[in-house]
Design a protein around this motif. Structure first.
Motif, PDB file in Angstrom:
ATOM      1  N   TYR A  22       0.963  -0.931   0.147  1.00  0.00           N
ATOM      2  CA  TYR A  22       0.275  -0.090  -0.292  1.00  0.00           C
ATOM      3  C   TYR A  22       1.040   0.922   0.139  1.00  0.00           C
ATOM      4  O   TYR A  22       0.824   1.799  -0.516  1.00  0.00           O
ATOM      5  N   ASN A 161      -9.114  13.388  -1.336  1.00  0.00           N
ATOM      6  CA  ASN A 161      -9.745  12.929  -3.066  1.00  0.00           C
ATOM      7  C   ASN A 161      -9.712  13.442  -4.071  1.00  0.00           C
ATOM      8  O   ASN A 161     -11.613  13.473  -4.933  1.00  0.00           O
ATOM      9  N   PRO A 166     -10.907   6.069  -6.233  1.00  0.00           N
ATOM     10  CA  PRO A 166     -10.487   4.610  -5.699  1.00  0.00           C
ATOM     11  C   PRO A 166     -10.742   3.326  -6.621  1.00  0.00           C
ATOM     12  O   PRO A 166     -11.038   3.140  -7.715  1.00  0.00           O
ATOM     13  N   SER A 169     -10.763  -1.850  -2.440  1.00  0.00           N
ATOM     14  CA  SER A 169     -10.825  -1.213  -1.453  1.00  0.00           C
ATOM     15  C   SER A 169     -10.529  -3.224  -0.773  1.00  0.00           C
ATOM     16  O   SER A 169     -11.016  -3.574  -1.052  1.00  0.00           O
ATOM     17  N   TYR A 170     -10.055  -3.401   0.365  1.00  0.00           N
ATOM     18  CA  TYR A 170      -9.847  -4.105   1.036  1.00  0.00           C
ATOM     19  C   TYR A 170      -9.880  -3.751   2.542  1.00  0.00           C
ATOM     20  O   TYR A 170      -9.521  -3.302   2.770  1.00  0.00           O
ATOM     21  N   ASP A 171     -11.229  -4.832   3.278  1.00  0.00           N
ATOM     22  CA  ASP A 171     -11.225  -4.994   4.690  1.00  0.00           C
ATOM     23  C   ASP A 171     -10.577  -5.552   4.851  1.00  0.00           C
ATOM     24  O   ASP A 171     -10.368  -7.002   5.121  1.00  0.00           O
TER      25      ASP A 171
END
Length: 182
Positions: A22, A161, A166, A169-171
């Motif tokens: 990231y 932003n 985007p 997205s990863y939870d």
């Protein structure tokens, strides 16, 4: 010893690997954003600065801020923006699309312009960087001047932003041990 050697060559945890990836993605995105900003027209650069400051809570609405700024210069914009929605104080803005490092003389000119406007606060934004002397100077004067360099500008655009969209997205989840406790 073998234990020390094993600790040195230890694989990162999945969380560490994700965080590292990231960070690399964000750094690459910031570099790409800055390249786009440097190549933007003066009017797009002006719009970008206004929109960023509004997204950060300055100037009230985009229309208010757009009216406040709007005087194009040769290498950037100069103008004023409300510090808050009520306009209790104003902030003088100078933005420079430069490749060269912005030194103390440019910052001193800006500080002088602030005094001429009877303004106490200013934001100076550049697509490049500020010299050590420039940073030292703003720390020693009565006026409050915030210096935002290219790296910070790109970081703020990512946070707000602005100019980015985007992609994924990863939870990342963990077991809630409280749930399983009776």
């Amino acid at each position: 010893t073998e234990v020390e050697a094993a600790e040195i060559h230890q694989e990162p945890t999945p969380e560490e690997a994700l965080e590292s990836a990231y960070g690399r993605l964000r750094d690459s995105l910031a570099a790409d954003i800055l390249q786009q900003v440097k190549g933007a027209s003066p009017s797009l650069f002006e719009k970008l600065v206004v929109e960023l400051l509004v997204k950060m809570g300055y100037g009230g609405s985009r229309q208010d801020a757009g009216r406040a700024i709007g005087r194009s210069g040769d290498e950037g914009i100069d103008g004023i923006i409300k510090e808050d929605r009520l306009g209790l104080d104003i902030i003088y803005i100078q933005a420079k699309r430069w490749e060269a490092i912005v030194g103390r003389p440019e910052v001193q000119k800006f500080a002088g312009a602030l005094q001429g406007q009877r303004a106490r606060k200013g934001i100076m934004i550049t697509t490049s960087a500020f010299s050590v002397d420039a940073h030292t100077y703003v720390s020693q004067i009565d006026s409050k001047i915030v210096l935002i360099d290219g790296a910070q500008l790109a970081g703020l655009m990512i946070e707000q932003n602005l100019g980015v969209s985007p992609m994924a997205s990863y939870d990342v989840k963990k077991v809630d041990t409280d749930y399983f406790t009776e």
